[in-house]
Design an enzyme around this catalytic site. Structure first.
Site, PDB file in Angstrom:
ATOM      1  N   ASP A  61      -8.762  -8.201 -74.143  1.00 50.21           N
ATOM      2  CA  ASP A  61      -9.403  -9.518 -74.246  1.00 50.21           C
ATOM      3  C   ASP A  61     -10.902  -9.400 -73.969  1.00 50.21           C
ATOM      4  O   ASP A  61     -11.368  -9.747 -72.885  1.00 50.21           O
ATOM      5  CB  ASP A  61      -8.700 -10.433 -73.219  1.00 50.21           C
ATOM      6  CG  ASP A  61      -9.220 -11.847 -73.201  1.00 50.21           C
ATOM      7  OD1 ASP A  61      -9.941 -12.239 -74.137  1.00 50.21           O
ATOM      8  OD2 ASP A  61      -8.894 -12.572 -72.232  1.00 50.21           O
ATOM      9  N   LYS A  63     -13.342 -10.546 -76.331  1.00 50.19           N
ATOM     10  CA  LYS A  63     -14.026 -11.671 -77.006  1.00 50.19           C
ATOM     11  C   LYS A  63     -15.361 -11.268 -77.642  1.00 50.19           C
ATOM     12  O   LYS A  63     -16.422 -11.755 -77.240  1.00 50.19           O
ATOM     13  CB  LYS A  63     -14.244 -12.826 -76.026  1.00 50.19           C
ATOM     14  CG  LYS A  63     -12.992 -13.366 -75.377  1.00 50.19           C
ATOM     15  CD  LYS A  63     -13.292 -14.591 -74.527  1.00 50.19           C
ATOM     16  CE  LYS A  63     -12.065 -15.193 -73.891  1.00 50.19           C
ATOM     17  NZ  LYS A  63     -11.451 -14.382 -72.817  1.00 50.19           N
ATOM     18  N   THR A 121     -11.749 -23.183 -73.317  1.00 50.35           N
ATOM     19  CA  THR A 121     -11.226 -24.386 -72.650  1.00 50.35           C
ATOM     20  C   THR A 121     -12.138 -24.836 -71.508  1.00 50.35           C
ATOM     21  O   THR A 121     -12.018 -25.950 -71.011  1.00 50.35           O
ATOM     22  CB  THR A 121      -9.799 -24.165 -72.106  1.00 50.35           C
ATOM     23  OG1 THR A 121      -9.763 -22.892 -71.480  1.00 50.35           O
ATOM     24  CG2 THR A 121      -8.785 -24.235 -73.204  1.00 50.35           C
ATOM     25  N   ARG A 213      -1.121 -15.611 -62.938  1.00 49.13           N
ATOM     26  CA  ARG A 213      -0.678 -15.777 -61.554  1.00 49.13           C
ATOM     27  C   ARG A 213       0.786 -16.160 -61.345  1.00 49.13           C
ATOM     28  O   ARG A 213       1.380 -15.700 -60.361  1.00 49.13           O
ATOM     29  CB  ARG A 213      -1.628 -16.752 -60.836  1.00 49.13           C
ATOM     30  CG  ARG A 213      -2.977 -16.110 -60.577  1.00 49.13           C
ATOM     31  CD  ARG A 213      -4.077 -17.116 -60.388  1.00 49.13           C
ATOM     32  NE  ARG A 213      -4.344 -17.857 -61.610  1.00 49.13           N
ATOM     33  CZ  ARG A 213      -5.253 -18.827 -61.715  1.00 49.13           C
ATOM     34  NH1 ARG A 213      -5.961 -19.177 -60.666  1.00 49.13           N
ATOM     35  NH2 ARG A 213      -5.443 -19.433 -62.872  1.00 49.13           N
TER      36      ARG A 213
HETATM   37  O1  C5P Z   1      -3.286 -16.947 -63.910  1.00 43.18           O
HETATM   38  P1  C5P Z   1      -3.219 -17.702 -65.205  1.00 43.18           P
HETATM   39  O2  C5P Z   1      -1.810 -17.829 -65.763  1.00 43.18           O
HETATM   40  O3  C5P Z   1      -3.947 -19.033 -65.158  1.00 43.18           O
HETATM   41  O4  C5P Z   1      -4.001 -16.750 -66.230  1.00 43.18           O
HETATM   42  C1  C5P Z   1      -4.253 -17.117 -67.557  1.00 43.18           C
HETATM   43  C2  C5P Z   1      -5.021 -16.028 -68.253  1.00 43.18           C
HETATM   44  O5  C5P Z   1      -5.407 -16.516 -69.536  1.00 43.18           O
HETATM   45  C3  C5P Z   1      -6.321 -15.604 -67.565  1.00 43.18           C
HETATM   46  O6  C5P Z   1      -6.549 -14.225 -67.888  1.00 43.18           O
HETATM   47  C4  C5P Z   1      -7.357 -16.486 -68.222  1.00 43.18           C
HETATM   48  O7  C5P Z   1      -8.636 -15.920 -68.193  1.00 43.18           O
HETATM   49  C5  C5P Z   1      -6.821 -16.555 -69.647  1.00 43.18           C
HETATM   50  N1  C5P Z   1      -7.273 -17.710 -70.430  1.00 43.18           N
HETATM   51  C6  C5P Z   1      -7.059 -19.024 -70.030  1.00 43.18           C
HETATM   52  N2  C5P Z   1      -7.492 -20.052 -70.802  1.00 43.18           N
HETATM   53  C7  C5P Z   1      -8.129 -19.796 -71.967  1.00 43.18           C
HETATM   54  C8  C5P Z   1      -8.348 -18.500 -72.386  1.00 43.18           C
HETATM   55  C9  C5P Z   1      -7.897 -17.468 -71.576  1.00 43.18           C
HETATM   56  O8  C5P Z   1      -6.460 -19.264 -69.001  1.00 43.18           O
HETATM   57  N3  C5P Z   1      -8.500 -20.809 -72.723  1.00 43.18           N
END
Ligand code: C5P
Length: 234
Positions: A61, A63, A121, A213
């Site tokens: 990831d 980007k 987001t 998480r």
């Molecule tokens: O811990 P959690 O489930 O919130 O992690 C979500 C993962 O997805 C993280 O690596 C975060 O950076 C990524 N992510 C996100 N929202 C986005 C793009 C990526 O939560 N729009």
């Protein structure tokens, strides 16, 4: 389309990552994992090779967003690194995304899956309109970027699970939706705002869910991962 659960390895260094991967090493089918900027910039391409050698599929990831020629050459490096999925910013234009697809395609015609980020987001409609001077509504911008990605030959987008259905309606069912923002019904939401459960994400039509998480910080990460798979893949 093969639905899968991707674990976000949001750790700052290799000791933490390997300690987590050791904890889940009992899972027979090695989980798909996501390596983000923090870990990649700390440990370099070696971390990708080491995790790959343990049998995991990898979503890198990073980007990418630069001039088409630079993105094309960088993508060729990622293809040689043998990642399974990587991404770029759709705002880099259709031309940049086409160059990325070209760069990513190996001499034998195969290539990693390529996913586009539409609007992050973290960007609100107000900031998008004021800072970026994009006057269209946020959801219209997201769908327009998704269409641009499809036109460029990119395989799908990162989006909220709540938007996956609409993306499929606009870009077709074969266009992939990779969706973070996943929480168990009885779990902590944390800093995420628009969240849904693995089960609901499946119902709406996500192709891949990215879970951090709820698995990495769980007392029993194997059970948490298996619960995700059971709810999402069935
Ligand atoms: O811990 P959690 O489930 O919130 O992690 C979500 C993962 O997805 C993280 O690596 C975060 O950076 C990524 N992510 C996100 N929202 C986005 C793009 C990526 O939560 N729009």
């Amino acid at each position: 389309m093969g639905k899968d659960v991707i674990i976000a390895l949001d750790f700052s260094g290799k000791e933490e990552v390997f300690s987590f991967l050791d904890k889940i090493s009992g899972i027979a089918q090695k989980p798909y994992v996501k390596i983000g900027m923090e870990l990649y910039y700390a440990e370099g391409p070696a971390i990708v090779r080491e995790i790959k050698a343990r049998g995991h599929k990898i979503f890198l990831d990073l980007k990418l967003h630069d001039i088409p020629n630079t993105v094309k050459k960088a993508m060729a490096v990622l293809a040689r690194l043998d990642v399974d999925m990587c991404n770029l910013h759709a705002s880099g234009t259709v031309e940049m995304m086409k160059a990325a697809v070209e760069g990513l395609t190996r001499p034998n015609g195969t290539r990693p899956i390529l996913i586009a980020v539409t609007q992050l987001t973290s960007t609100s409609e107000e900031r998008m309109q004021k800072d970026l001077l994009i006057s269209a509504p946020l959801d219209e911008t997201v769908m327009h970027y998704a269409k641009n990605a499809a036109e460029a030959g990119v395989d799908g987008v990162v989006c909220s699970p709540l938007e996956a259905g609409k993306v499929h309606t606009v870009c077709g069912n074969n266009f992939l939706t990779v969706t973070p923002g996943i929480r168990f019904a009885d779990g902590d939401v944390g800093d995420q705002v628009r969240v849904t459960t693995p089960e609901k994400a499946k119902e709406i039509g996500s192709d891949y869910i990215v879970v951090g998480r709820p698995v990495t910080a769980a007392a029993d990460p194997v059970a948490a991962y298996e619960r995700c798979v059971k709810e999402f893949v069935g």
